[in-house]
Write a protein that holds these residues in place. Structure first.
Motif, PDB file in Angstrom:
ATOM      1  N   GLY A  69       0.794  -1.228   0.000  1.00  0.00           N
ATOM      2  CA  GLY A  69       0.000   0.000   0.000  1.00  0.00           C
ATOM      3  C   GLY A  69       0.819   1.267   0.000  1.00  0.00           C
ATOM      4  N   LYS A  70       2.094   1.182  -0.344  1.00  0.00           N
ATOM      5  CA  LYS A  70       2.942   2.384  -0.337  1.00  0.00           C
ATOM      6  C   LYS A  70       2.469   3.384  -1.394  1.00  0.00           C
TER       7      LYS A  70
ATOM      8  N   THR B 268      -0.370   3.459  -2.788  1.00  0.00           N
ATOM      9  CA  THR B 268      -1.720   3.895  -2.457  1.00  0.00           C
ATOM     10  C   THR B 268      -1.688   5.031  -1.434  1.00  0.00           C
TER      11      THR B 268
HETATM   12  N1  LIG Z   1      -6.503   0.830  -9.119  1.00  0.00           N
HETATM   13  C1  LIG Z   1      -6.576  -0.169  -8.220  1.00  0.00           C
HETATM   14  N2  LIG Z   1      -7.755  -0.788  -8.004  1.00  0.00           N
HETATM   15  C2  LIG Z   1      -7.867  -1.791  -7.110  1.00  0.00           C
HETATM   16  N3  LIG Z   1      -6.866  -2.246  -6.372  1.00  0.00           N
HETATM   17  C3  LIG Z   1      -5.656  -1.679  -6.534  1.00  0.00           C
HETATM   18  C4  LIG Z   1      -5.450  -0.622  -7.472  1.00  0.00           C
HETATM   19  N4  LIG Z   1      -4.154  -0.258  -7.434  1.00  0.00           N
HETATM   20  C5  LIG Z   1      -3.580  -1.051  -6.501  1.00  0.00           C
HETATM   21  N5  LIG Z   1      -4.468  -1.903  -5.954  1.00  0.00           N
HETATM   22  C6  LIG Z   1      -4.221  -2.892  -4.911  1.00  0.00           C
HETATM   23  O1  LIG Z   1      -3.801  -2.213  -3.769  1.00  0.00           O
HETATM   24  C7  LIG Z   1      -2.835  -2.958  -3.057  1.00  0.00           C
HETATM   25  C8  LIG Z   1      -1.654  -2.060  -2.727  1.00  0.00           C
HETATM   26  O2  LIG Z   1      -1.070  -1.597  -3.938  1.00  0.00           O
HETATM   27  P1  LIG Z   1       0.096  -0.520  -3.979  1.00  0.00           P
HETATM   28  O3  LIG Z   1       0.371  -0.222  -5.402  1.00  0.00           O
HETATM   29  O4  LIG Z   1      -0.264   0.601  -3.094  1.00  0.00           O
HETATM   30  O5  LIG Z   1       1.298  -1.349  -3.353  1.00  0.00           O
HETATM   31  P2  LIG Z   1       2.827  -0.915  -3.236  1.00  0.00           P
HETATM   32  O6  LIG Z   1       3.154  -1.041  -1.805  1.00  0.00           O
HETATM   33  O7  LIG Z   1       3.068   0.360  -3.906  1.00  0.00           O
HETATM   34  O8  LIG Z   1       3.500  -2.109  -4.023  1.00  0.00           O
HETATM   35  P3  LIG Z   1       4.802  -2.065  -4.994  1.00  0.00           P
HETATM   36  O9  LIG Z   1       5.963  -2.161  -4.103  1.00  0.00           O
HETATM   37  O10 LIG Z   1       4.642  -3.309  -5.802  1.00  0.00           O
HETATM   38  O11 LIG Z   1       4.737  -0.836  -5.803  1.00  0.00           O
HETATM   39  C9  LIG Z   1      -2.480  -4.147  -3.940  1.00  0.00           C
HETATM   40  O12 LIG Z   1      -3.132  -5.284  -3.415  1.00  0.00           O
HETATM   41  C10 LIG Z   1      -3.076  -3.821  -5.273  1.00  0.00           C
HETATM   42  O13 LIG Z   1      -3.567  -4.975  -5.901  1.00  0.00           O
END
Ligand SMILES: Nc1ncnc2c1ncn2[C@@H]1O[C@H](COP(=O)(O)OP(=O)(O)OP(=O)(O)O)[C@@H](O)[C@H]1O
Ligand SMILES: [Mg+2]
Lengths: 387, 239, 337
Positions: free
Chosen positions: B42-43, B45
């Motif tokens: 979720g970073k 996000t």
């Molecule tokens: N547009 C979206 N709609 C629905 N779910 C999403 C969307 N974008 C991301 N997610 C979900 O939200 C969760 C967190 O995603 P996020 O991109 O924030 O992770 P992250 O920590 O940035 O990962 P990474 O290190 O791979 O970039 C994941 O389970 C992903 O599947």
């Protein structure tokens, strides 16, 4: 038989036909995610089998069984030229006015008064209905397996418009074109035949759709509809299920069109337009809640009764609004239906009776289900937690 | 030091997908706040939420003490928040010049010209690329263009989402140096999401560890780096 | 029998193709910005036709003034643009915000189509004409200024429409490349999140794209009113098929290719079908004894055929074809000779 308030035989047949079409559309759109915006073509195929094809075959049988009477008929409609044969009867049948009636007066008794002929013809017409539906269903699924949903929707709508509004509506030699053609009807009481036939069909369609929906495959389908990753995981199984669902849905819609035509005893392509047989069924399943067979049935009934009441009281409503009654009957319901759909989409994007299954079901569970293991946990949102 | 941005008990996600839970974050003026965590924790996000690109179910977001929870992204941009997404942080179909023009969107023409000249001084290589389409740039150059675009707006807060991902070591080093330079020379506040935890934690002031949409650690960056258990479990940092 | 159609028919085909091009361009634009295939697009164009009809009935009746070609498309375009924006802002956007899928949104555009179609029909049935007695089904071809081309009197709208299409496309191109809002629109199409990070009000961009799309449709519809044998909103039910065909042939990824795709499909439907029909009747009917029927009723087969060919062999449409490498290959082949 039935004649009380808004209810009549033909209204009941209409309801039953729409129930079948809604279930069929729900099979495609609700369960497998195929946005069939060209449903009207599939419904028309059943009508076409009874008119364009049915009349031809009946005329041909007539020629074979009773050549004298057939040439008598040809003489009466002024087509007894050298080389005239059974297809001329179809041309005459497509004529407006007297000829049509004359041909009908020869062919109709011929069909209903010979049991062997009648049964043979019924099997042929039903067979043609199913065959046509399967052919067009195959074409649709060929596209459905390859295209993104919006392209698919556009293509299905365009293709059906082309077939119904151009090919069937413009080609007189095919099925009377824009003049329409009467349809071969069965038994001495075709309305009762249509009523019973469509009731049986509706029950069978419902049972089939319920069984499919509650099977592991049905659940997998819904997951696939919602999720492209799941779609790629289950690619092959899904392709075959989709194919099955589309073909079953096509056949159901065409059979509904066949029984519906029994009631009117004639059909013109334009009355099977995209508002009547594509948009209205969509409205009904949206009202009832996508991917929900009971909802589709209830949505259909509620919707049609509401619409019928409006048409029934068009005179007083027209007086009230100071517009002609015909406009009330033809324009206002469409406007209200449009508004109703927008309202339902806004208030309940999931429909009146929402779908129970949650969107994310864990893939491993799903895979287990698909290969047939028991006790899958429904509505899990575990996927997110475990990431 | 004053707090520039602050998230209070934020719950957010995409439509029906609830992704981050009760998250508290704050970044002070002139600090580098590093956010680390496993994939999908979720970073991204969280950054999007601060910028207003997700649906916020509850909680508040304050920017310089102003409640911006309900503001649309373009308003947050105008207030001084710059967001450099993980992917698609430049317009590849536009020329470099048009990209810079976009960065000046809403500024007065004279000011815009001045600012473009200014960032071209910081990133001189862009001079030679002005009329090429941005998709012809290399990965590192794209990051630097994205940074230049962000700087044009003179933001107070810059949020980088994995700026070194997919870059060759040399290019990555250049990008990291620029980030440090932003803080040292221009005094910007920076939130930096990074996969390469060791690299970022060494350079950062404070850090947050996200696990499954929740904050699992909050504190000085070097302490997180030193924490063997957390490091091994979530960051692949060897003790 | 001549194989090539006469000048009047050729011109009216060009006009039709230009109108379809404008409609496909607008359809592609709103699809690019908001990802909604708008099934009401052709009926929105009919608003322009009806504005033109009313203008003729109330203002230009019997005047034969060239001004109609300026005022008609402008008024029709503005009216259609207003409806288009309203449709997006009051209906589609709230529905999208409530979490409707793309299918839900497509249904919504179908619903709007039905509502609009019936309202327009109702208006034409109920509103009395001042000079034209019955507005629904009124034929207004005779109310245009006369013009001669190569000694033949032709319908002047057939000259105006292609010119108008070129002018509108050029203006739109200048807007997209020379103004900062235009660049912002292109930026938003590529990456809305990033565009908002640059301070672009993405929702405003979306609304403006719907306004443009509506304007192009209304302007085309206004000029096309002269081509209808009678102004009847139901015409749009089949026009939308051609418009989608043009957009898909173009690829739905570039508004310029949308315009080109629309023009090509329009030409194929009119000129293509007629030429094929003439050849069929001149050669195939006598030599092979095929039925002597007219194929011109089947013009939609052409557009759908093109769509199917494109979807099978070039799913990205004309926009996705690598024209540069094709040109290079052609040059190399020439050089090798
Ligand atoms: N547009 C979206 N709609 C629905 N779910 C999403 C969307 N974008 C991301 N997610 C979900 O939200 C969760 C967190 O995603 P996020 O991109 O924030 O992770 P992250 O920590 O940035 O990962 P990474 O290190 O791979 O970039 C994941 O389970 C992903 O599947
Ligand atoms: Mg990320």
């Amino acid at each position: 038989m039935v004649n009380w308030w808004i209810f009549s035989d033909s209204f009941l047949i209409t309801i039953l036909a729409y129930i079948v079409v809604s279930i069929s559309l729900n099979l495609e759109a609700g369960f497998t995610g195929v946005p069939n915006f060209g449903k009207h073509l599939f419904v028309f195929l059943g009508a076409f089998a009874a008119q364009g094809i049915g009349v031809r075959i009946a005329a041909w049988l007539y020629q074979v069984v009773n050549p004298e009477a057939a040439s008598q008929a040809l003489k009466e409609v002024g087509r007894l030229v050298p080389g005239a044969h059974w297809s001329s009867i179809v041309e005459a049948a497509a004529d407006t006015g007297a000829n049509r009636i004359i041909v009908n007066s020869y062919l109709k008794p011929f069909v209903v008064e010979n049991l062997a002929v009648e049964i043979a013809l019924l099997f042929i017409v039903l067979g043609v209905t199913i065959l046509l539906a399967m052919i067009f269903g195959l074409l649709a699924s060929y596209a459905a397996l390859r295209l993104r949903e919006e392209y698919l929707a556009i293509l299905l709508l365009s293709f059906s418009e082309l077939m119904v509004m151009v090919v069937f509506y413009q080609t007189e030699s095919l099925n009377g074109g824009n003049k329409g053609l009467w349809a071969i009807t069965f038994t001495h009481n075709p309305i009762r035949f249509a009523l019973i036939g469509s009731a049986v069909l509706a029950v069978l369609a419902f049972i089939y759709a319920e069984r499919l929906a509650n099977s592991p495959m049905g659940r997998a389908m819904r997951a696939v509809r919602d999720d492209e990753i799941a779609a790629s995981v289950f690619g092959r199984d899904i392709a075959s299920i989709r194919l099955k669902a589309i073909i079953a849905a096509s056949v159901l819609a065409a059979l509904a069109g066949f029984f519906y035509t029994q009631n009117n005893a004639s059909a013109t392509a334009i009355t099977f337009n995209r508002v009547i047989w594509t948009f209205l069924p969509w409205a009904m399943i949206i009202l009832g809640g996508m991917a929900n067979n009971k909802g589709a049935v209830i949505g259909t009934i509620v919707f049609l009764i509401g619409k019928r009441i409006f048409e029934y009281y068009q005179e007083p409503i027209g007086k009230l609004l100071h517009i002609q009654a015909e406009l009330v009957g033809s324009m206002l319901p469409n406007i209200l239906i449009g508004i109703l759909i927008l309202l339902v989409l806004y208030l309940r994007p999931q429909g009146i009776i929402p779908e129970h299954m949650s969107k994310t079901i864990e893939f491993s569970k799903l895979a287990e289900e698909v290969v047939g293991k028991e006790n899958a946990r429904e509505g899990s949102s575990a996927q997110r937690e475990e990431d | 030091m004053s707090v520039v941005v602050k998230a209070e008990k934020v719950n957010a996600g995409y439509g029906r997908f609830h992704i981050i839970f009760d998250v508290d974050v704050e970044a002070r003026r002139g600090e580098i706040l590093v956010i680390v965590g496993p994939n999908g924790s979720g970073k991204s996000t969280l950054l999007k939420t601060i910028f207003g690109l997700t649906r916020i179910y509850s909680g508040r977001i304050l920017f310089e003490e102003r409640d911006i929870t309900r503001e649309p992204p373009h308003v947050r941009a105008k207030l001084g928040i710059a967001y450099l997404p993980q992917t698609g942080n430049i317009f590849t179909e536009l020329s470099v010049k048009e990209n810079l023009k976009m960065a000046c969107y809403g500024l007065e023409a004279s000011v815009a010209e001045e600012r473009v000249r200014e960032v071209l001084e910081f990133f001189p290589f862009l001079w030679y690329k002005l009329s090429s389409k941005a998709k012809t740039l290399s990965g590192g150059q794209r990051q630097l263009l994205a940074m230049a675009m962000a700087l044009i707006r003179r933001p107070k807060l810059l949020m980088f989402d994995e700026p070194t991902a997919g870059l060759a070591p040399k290019a990555a080093k250049e990008v990291v140096e620029k980030i440090l330079w932003l803080r040292e020379e221009l005094g910007k506040t920076i939130i930096w999401v990074e996969q390469n935890a060791r690299l970022a934690l060494e350079k950062g002031d404070n850090a947050i560890l996200m696990v499954s949409g929740r904050v699992a650690y909050r504190g000085p960056a070097r302490e997180l780096l030193a924490d063997r258990e957390l490091g091994r479990k979530y960051l692949g940092v060897k003790g | 029998m001549a194989i090539l159609p006469g000048i009047t028919y050729t011109l009216s085909s060009l006009a039709y193709a230009a109108a379809i091009g404008l409609l496909s361009m607008g359809l592609t634009l709103t699809y690019l910005t908001t990802r909604i295939p708008n099934f009401a697009h052709a009926t929105i164009g009919m608003i322009g036709s009806i504005v033109m009809l009313l203008l003729i009935d109330r203002v230009f009746y019997g005047s034969q003034s060239w001004l109609i070609y300026l005022l008609g498309p402008l008024a029709g375009g503005v009216a259609a643009a207003a409806f288009s924006v309203l449709m997006y802002r009051a209906i589609l956007k709230p529905l999208a915000d409530r979490g409707n899928s793309i299918i839900g949104l497509m249904i919504a555009t179908l619903a709007v189509d039905i509502i609009l179609l019936n309202i327009l029909t109702l208006i034409l049935n109920v509103v009395p004409g001042e000079n034209i007695p019955k507005l629904i089904g009124a034929n207004i071809i005779g109310f245009q200024p006369k013009i001669r081309v190569a000694g033949v009197v032709v319908d002047s709208y057939t000259i105006i429409l292609p010119v108008a299409a070129l002018v509108l496309a050029t203006v739109f191109h200048l807007f997209l490349t020379r103004t900062s809002f235009g660049v912002a629109m292109r930026a938003t199409i590529e990456n809305p999140d990033l565009a908002s990070a640059m301070g672009v009000n993405v929702n405003l961009v979306y609304m403006v794209s719907w306004a443009f799309s509506g304007f192009l449709a209304g302007a085309a519809g206004a000029l096309m009113a002269f081509a209808f044998k009678g102004v009847d909103p139901a015409v749009s039910a089949l026009v939308i098929v051609t418009v989608f065909a043009g957009s898909i042939v173009g690829g739905l990824t570039s508004i310029y290719w949308g315009l080109i795709g629309g023009v090509l499909v329009g030409l194929a439907e009119k000129l293509g079908t007629t030429i094929i029909n003439n050849m069929y009747r001149a050669f195939l009917v006598p030599s092979l004894g095929l039925p002597n029927i007219s194929l011109v009723n089947y013009e939609k087969v052409m557009s759908l055929g093109l769509v199917i060919i494109v979807l099978l062999y070039a799913p990205q449409g004309l926009a996705g074809v690598d024209w540069e490498s094709i040109l290079r290959r052609i040059k190399r082949a020439r050089g090798g000779e």
